[in-house]
Design an enzyme around this catalytic site. Structure first.
Site, PDB file in Angstrom:
ATOM      1  N   GLU A  91      -5.608   7.285   1.264  1.00  0.00           N
ATOM      2  CA  GLU A  91      -4.658   6.750   2.287  1.00  0.00           C
ATOM      3  C   GLU A  91      -5.281   7.899   3.727  1.00  0.00           C
ATOM      4  O   GLU A  91      -3.948   7.876   4.531  1.00  0.00           O
ATOM      5  CB  GLU A  91      -3.029   7.250   1.510  1.00  0.00           C
ATOM      6  CG  GLU A  91      -2.620   6.704   0.189  1.00  0.00           C
ATOM      7  CD  GLU A  91      -2.959   5.154   0.674  1.00  0.00           C
ATOM      8  OE1 GLU A  91      -3.377   4.200   1.824  1.00  0.00           O
ATOM      9  OE2 GLU A  91      -3.374   3.980  -0.047  1.00  0.00           O
ATOM     10  N   HIS A 177      -4.734  -9.873   4.301  1.00  0.00           N
ATOM     11  CA  HIS A 177      -3.501  -9.948   3.753  1.00  0.00           C
ATOM     12  C   HIS A 177      -2.074 -10.063   4.397  1.00  0.00           C
ATOM     13  O   HIS A 177      -2.039  -8.782   5.451  1.00  0.00           O
ATOM     14  CB  HIS A 177      -3.904  -9.213   2.630  1.00  0.00           C
ATOM     15  CG  HIS A 177      -1.805  -9.111   2.187  1.00  0.00           C
ATOM     16  ND1 HIS A 177      -1.300 -10.168   1.345  1.00  0.00           N
ATOM     17  CD2 HIS A 177      -1.363  -8.201   1.354  1.00  0.00           C
ATOM     18  CE1 HIS A 177      -0.155 -10.184   0.558  1.00  0.00           C
ATOM     19  NE2 HIS A 177      -0.030  -8.487   1.132  1.00  0.00           N
ATOM     20  N   HIS A 220       3.920  -5.039  -1.069  1.00  0.00           N
ATOM     21  CA  HIS A 220       4.451  -3.630   0.249  1.00  0.00           C
ATOM     22  C   HIS A 220       6.018  -4.069   0.530  1.00  0.00           C
ATOM     23  O   HIS A 220       6.265  -3.259   1.141  1.00  0.00           O
ATOM     24  CB  HIS A 220       3.384  -4.195   1.926  1.00  0.00           C
ATOM     25  CG  HIS A 220       2.730  -3.037   2.718  1.00  0.00           C
ATOM     26  ND1 HIS A 220       1.503  -2.134   2.215  1.00  0.00           N
ATOM     27  CD2 HIS A 220       3.761  -2.342   3.634  1.00  0.00           C
ATOM     28  CE1 HIS A 220       1.291  -1.093   3.050  1.00  0.00           C
ATOM     29  NE2 HIS A 220       2.282  -0.933   3.927  1.00  0.00           N
ATOM     30  N   ASN A 226       3.039   2.910  -0.058  1.00  0.00           N
ATOM     31  CA  ASN A 226       2.492   1.997  -0.838  1.00  0.00           C
ATOM     32  C   ASN A 226       1.382   1.974  -1.966  1.00  0.00           C
ATOM     33  O   ASN A 226       1.660   1.663  -3.807  1.00  0.00           O
ATOM     34  CB  ASN A 226       2.435   0.152   0.153  1.00  0.00           C
ATOM     35  CG  ASN A 226       3.927   0.231   0.410  1.00  0.00           C
ATOM     36  OD1 ASN A 226       4.319  -0.627  -0.586  1.00  0.00           O
ATOM     37  ND2 ASN A 226       3.916   0.844   1.418  1.00  0.00           N
ATOM     38  N   GLY A 227       0.316   2.680  -1.553  1.00  0.00           N
ATOM     39  CA  GLY A 227      -0.571   2.096  -2.403  1.00  0.00           C
ATOM     40  C   GLY A 227      -0.673   3.481  -3.685  1.00  0.00           C
ATOM     41  O   GLY A 227      -1.192   3.387  -4.798  1.00  0.00           O
ATOM     42  N   THR A 229       2.077   4.589  -4.743  1.00  0.00           N
ATOM     43  CA  THR A 229       2.874   4.763  -5.849  1.00  0.00           C
ATOM     44  C   THR A 229       2.486   3.456  -6.456  1.00  0.00           C
ATOM     45  O   THR A 229       1.684   3.483  -8.057  1.00  0.00           O
ATOM     46  CB  THR A 229       4.138   4.356  -5.023  1.00  0.00           C
ATOM     47  OG1 THR A 229       4.307   4.876  -4.280  1.00  0.00           O
ATOM     48  CG2 THR A 229       5.223   3.755  -6.122  1.00  0.00           C
ATOM     49  N   ARG A 231      -0.505   2.664  -7.363  1.00  0.00           N
ATOM     50  CA  ARG A 231      -1.626   3.495  -8.318  1.00  0.00           C
ATOM     51  C   ARG A 231      -1.197   3.898  -8.970  1.00  0.00           C
ATOM     52  O   ARG A 231      -1.744   3.993  -9.965  1.00  0.00           O
ATOM     53  CB  ARG A 231      -2.604   4.580  -7.531  1.00  0.00           C
ATOM     54  CG  ARG A 231      -3.921   3.664  -6.943  1.00  0.00           C
ATOM     55  CD  ARG A 231      -4.439   4.166  -5.928  1.00  0.00           C
ATOM     56  NE  ARG A 231      -4.415   5.361  -4.965  1.00  0.00           N
ATOM     57  CZ  ARG A 231      -4.243   4.897  -3.443  1.00  0.00           C
ATOM     58  NH1 ARG A 231      -4.536   3.674  -3.322  1.00  0.00           N
ATOM     59  NH2 ARG A 231      -3.638   5.781  -2.823  1.00  0.00           N
ATOM     60  N   TYR A 258     -12.632  -1.330  -2.889  1.00  0.00           N
ATOM     61  CA  TYR A 258     -11.429  -0.977  -3.339  1.00  0.00           C
ATOM     62  C   TYR A 258     -10.195  -2.225  -2.368  1.00  0.00           C
ATOM     63  O   TYR A 258     -10.309  -2.652  -2.828  1.00  0.00           O
ATOM     64  CB  TYR A 258     -10.877   0.128  -3.701  1.00  0.00           C
ATOM     65  CG  TYR A 258      -9.214   0.388  -3.321  1.00  0.00           C
ATOM     66  CD1 TYR A 258      -8.381  -0.208  -4.996  1.00  0.00           C
ATOM     67  CD2 TYR A 258      -8.189   1.124  -2.541  1.00  0.00           C
ATOM     68  CE1 TYR A 258      -7.253   0.442  -4.985  1.00  0.00           C
ATOM     69  CE2 TYR A 258      -7.445   1.369  -3.054  1.00  0.00           C
ATOM     70  CZ  TYR A 258      -6.246   1.566  -3.787  1.00  0.00           C
ATOM     71  OH  TYR A 258      -5.000   0.939  -4.385  1.00  0.00           O
ATOM     72  N   TYR A 259     -10.415  -2.302  -1.470  1.00  0.00           N
ATOM     73  CA  TYR A 259     -10.297  -2.520  -0.613  1.00  0.00           C
ATOM     74  C   TYR A 259      -9.999  -4.201  -0.677  1.00  0.00           C
ATOM     75  O   TYR A 259      -9.444  -5.015  -0.131  1.00  0.00           O
ATOM     76  CB  TYR A 259      -9.870  -1.906   0.503  1.00  0.00           C
ATOM     77  CG  TYR A 259      -9.170  -0.793   1.457  1.00  0.00           C
ATOM     78  CD1 TYR A 259      -8.125  -0.682   0.631  1.00  0.00           C
ATOM     79  CD2 TYR A 259      -9.605  -0.174   2.342  1.00  0.00           C
ATOM     80  CE1 TYR A 259      -7.524   0.457   0.630  1.00  0.00           C
ATOM     81  CE2 TYR A 259      -8.618   1.011   2.582  1.00  0.00           C
ATOM     82  CZ  TYR A 259      -7.366   0.731   1.722  1.00  0.00           C
ATOM     83  OH  TYR A 259      -7.204   2.603   2.136  1.00  0.00           O
TER      84      TYR A 259
END
Length: 317
Positions: A91, A177, A220, A226-227, A229, A231, A258-259
């Site tokens: 992040e 997205h 989201h 968001n990411g 949480t 994970r 990953y993205y």
């Protein structure tokens, strides 16, 4: 701090402990064991075979349980620090691994680093402890717990938005997205947990964990966090089923992979790449755990690891 200068008697010598049955052939360093594990459990590119391999590796780890408490505590301290470092690095947190350790273990303030970066490290570590407690108590995952995890992640950083679904539309820079509009969030999150309730006892745990991560992060639901949480939820599900935490790497190449895998699930309705990516990280976590615990030669290791040593010798017990 004063030192205790009282004279001490030398400890009484104890008889040397013999290694666990089967351990002699694998009295190697963790790095050598990791290489051996790669040979015995080669990478699988097909999801069914990958999941079968993960079940086999988990059985190897189960054969050492219960793990030595002191060894487990040391392992988890390192493990959790690295997980916090990698998850925050994804992040954009600039704390190094050593700085992350000093912040969460020693309470230090790192010169030149932002306050939020310190809080992100401390909050994430607290969130790990929280999900581990939930896993140990077999607490059922629900929306309340999800928002409780998020509340810890954003605590002190964005307190008015911690644990509360977003109240505005958002876009993700550099991503194709587009998260759903705000008015859809609550219903979509309810739908995710309905899906979870329908699949939690039938879907393979690694797929359940990966899919919940993807579904939550695609909605989201919060303005930030968001990411991390998602994970944490993924790893809560893994731990509830006896798997170790999967640490998705945060270096540039790993983050891009990953993205990209997430985006294929989000925009092409193709979850396979992301599922395989998560499975690969779970495999690596199992490798790392096995490389550490299989070298334990203390008294409580006697009789443990039979299935693992049989597999490493080329067969099943």
């Amino acid at each position: 701090m004063t030192q205790d200068t009282t004279s001490r008697q030398p400890p009484t010598p104890t008889a040397p402990q013999s290694p666990p049955a089967g351990a002699g052939a694998f009295a190697q360093s963790p790095m050598e064991l990791l290489a051996a594990l790669e040979r015995v459990f080669p990478k699988c590119d097909a999801l069914p075979q990958a999941l079968s391999q993960l079940d086999d590796l988990k059985q190897c780890l189960d054969s050492f349980r219960p793990l030595n408490p002191a060894q487990l505590a040391r392992l988890l301290e390192t493990w959790d620090t690295e997980y916090t470092y990698e998850s925050n690095r994804i992040e954009g947190n600039t704390l190094t691994l050593q700085e992350t350790y000093l912040v969460i273990a020693k309470g230090m303030t790192i010169k030149g680093k932002k306050l939020d970066e310190h809080l992100e490290a401390r909050n994430h570590q607290e969130a790990i402890h929280y999900i581990r407690e939930l896993a140990e108590k077999s607490t059922a995952l629900n929306e309340y717990l999800l928002n409780s995890i998020h509340n810890i992640v954003l605590g002190g950083i964005r307190p008015r938005e911690a644990g509360i679904y977003r109240q505005q539309d958002v876009t993700i820079a550099g991503a194709r997205h587009v998260p759903p509009q705000t008015w859809m969030v609550k219903k979509l999150m309810e739908d995710i947990f309905l899906w979870y309730g329908e699949h939690k006892d039938s879907l393979h745990p690694v797929l359940l964990a990966a899919d919940m991560h993807e579904k939550i992060v695609s909605v989201h639901p919060w303005i930030d966090g968001n990411g991390r949480t998602s994970r944490l939820v993924m790893n809560l599900i893994l731990m509830q089923h006896g798997f170790p935490i999967a640490r998705i790497a945060g270096d540039d190449q790993a983050r891009l992979a990953y993205y990209n895998a997430l985006e294929q699930a989000q925009t092409q309705d193709n979850p396979a790449p992301f599922r395989l990516l998560v499975a690969a990280y779970v495999r690596q976590s199992l490798f790392d755990f096995l490389a550490m615990v299989s070298g334990n030669t203390s008294a409580d290791a006697q009789g443990k690891g039979g299935y693992f040593f049989a597999r490493m010798a080329g067969g099943k017990k």
